[in-house]
Enzyme design. Structure first.
Site, PDB file in Angstrom:
ATOM      1  N   ILE A 256       0.868  -1.182   0.000  1.00 54.27           N
ATOM      2  CA  ILE A 256       0.000   0.000   0.000  1.00 54.27           C
ATOM      3  C   ILE A 256       0.902   1.228   0.000  1.00 54.27           C
ATOM      4  O   ILE A 256       1.773   1.369   0.862  1.00 54.27           O
ATOM      5  CB  ILE A 256      -0.917   0.010   1.232  1.00 54.27           C
ATOM      6  N   PHE A 257       0.692   2.119  -0.987  1.00 51.15           N
ATOM      7  CA  PHE A 257       1.526   3.313  -1.108  1.00 51.15           C
ATOM      8  C   PHE A 257       0.833   4.506  -0.477  1.00 51.15           C
ATOM      9  O   PHE A 257      -0.311   4.817  -0.777  1.00 51.15           O
ATOM     10  CB  PHE A 257       1.808   3.609  -2.584  1.00 51.15           C
ATOM     11  N   GLY A 258       1.554   5.184   0.417  1.00 48.88           N
ATOM     12  CA  GLY A 258       1.057   6.390   1.050  1.00 48.88           C
ATOM     13  C   GLY A 258       1.887   7.590   0.645  1.00 48.88           C
ATOM     14  O   GLY A 258       3.115   7.515   0.587  1.00 48.88           O
ATOM     15  N   TYR A 259       1.224   8.697   0.369  1.00 49.27           N
ATOM     16  CA  TYR A 259       1.917   9.916  -0.078  1.00 49.27           C
ATOM     17  C   TYR A 259       1.466  11.139   0.707  1.00 49.27           C
ATOM     18  O   TYR A 259       1.927  12.245   0.461  1.00 49.27           O
ATOM     19  CB  TYR A 259       1.662  10.138  -1.573  1.00 49.27           C
ATOM     20  N   GLY A 260       0.551  10.958   1.655  1.00 54.07           N
ATOM     21  CA  GLY A 260       0.059  12.032   2.521  1.00 54.07           C
ATOM     22  C   GLY A 260       0.325  11.638   3.964  1.00 54.07           C
ATOM     23  O   GLY A 260       1.449  11.276   4.324  1.00 54.07           O
ATOM     24  N   SER A 261      -0.702  11.646   4.781  1.00 50.07           N
ATOM     25  CA  SER A 261      -0.524  11.330   6.206  1.00 50.07           C
ATOM     26  C   SER A 261      -0.054   9.901   6.446  1.00 50.07           C
ATOM     27  O   SER A 261       0.523   9.610   7.494  1.00 50.07           O
ATOM     28  CB  SER A 261      -1.814  11.595   6.980  1.00 50.07           C
TER      29      SER A 261
ATOM     30  N   GLU B 154     -10.433   6.383   3.750  1.00 48.45           N
ATOM     31  CA  GLU B 154     -10.179   7.061   2.484  1.00 48.45           C
ATOM     32  C   GLU B 154     -11.378   7.066   1.540  1.00 48.45           C
ATOM     33  O   GLU B 154     -11.639   8.062   0.886  1.00 48.45           O
ATOM     34  CB  GLU B 154      -8.970   6.434   1.765  1.00 48.45           C
TER      35      GLU B 154
END
Length: 193
Positions: free
Chosen positions: A15-20, A95
């Site tokens: 799972i890619f996260g780019y914010g919090s 989300e």
């Protein structure tokens, strides 16, 4: 793609996260890697009327916008077995239900040399979302972020933590959108408080 379909295909997933998610995943994971995805740029174009804002003053959080020349840095988390199911249930509530994001599959390229790219799930808010705010001048975005607060705290905290992550883990990457909004928001915030 539905979470159960993703889980049928693999025993583990990324799972890619780019914010919090880069500093606060809030789910159990087996491993994590810093890296990037291509074909998207990170933008403070999505509204948040719960976590970092409210109905009267929505905050601004990041989403991804397609751009074939861009890349976005963040963190990919590997989840296995029950972690995968639990993390997808949590993220779909956070989300999709509350945030209006959709799920996509992207190629994640780890920062560490010699590691192979992996396919990862990513959540992206689109312009057809009711709380999508879209583009605005950096000063306007910064002012909105400096003034907003939601159930998990100040909107500016979200911005500053994301900028800190980039400086610490990706010091050679210049994210002009992020850093110019951070500078303007901190200037406004310091005058207010």
């Amino acid at each position: 793609m539905k979470p159960q379909d993703v889980l049928k295909e693999k025993s583990s997933l990324w799972i890619f996260g780019y914010g919090s998610l880069v500093w606060k995943p809030d789910f159990a994971y087996k491993g994590r890697k810093v890296g990037h995805i291509k074909g998207y740029k990170r933008r403070f174009w999505h509204g948040d009327d719960f976590y970092r804002g409210d109905k009267e003053k929505p905050g601004r959080v990041v989403t991804l916008v397609e751009d074939q020349e861009a890349c976005t840095w963040g963190v990919a988390y590997e989840v296995t077995g029950s972690q995968a199911e639990d993390s997808l249930q949590y993220l779909n509530m956070r989300e999709v239900v509350l945030g209006g994001y959709m799920m996509e599959t992207v190629e994640f390229i780890p920062k560490e040399k010699g590691q192979c790219p992996v396919l990862a799930l990513v959540y992206i808010a689109t312009s057809d979302n009711p709380i999508y705010l879209g583009p605005a001048p950096h000063g306007e975005i910064a002012a909105q972020i400096a003034l907003c607060r939601g159930s998990t705290g100040l909107n500016i905290e979200y911005l500053v933590r994301l900028a800190e992550f980039m400086r610490l883990h990706c010091p050679d990457v210049e994210d002009e959108h992020l850093f110019s909004i951070e500078a303007a928001a901190l200037n406004i915030f310091s005058r207010l408080w």
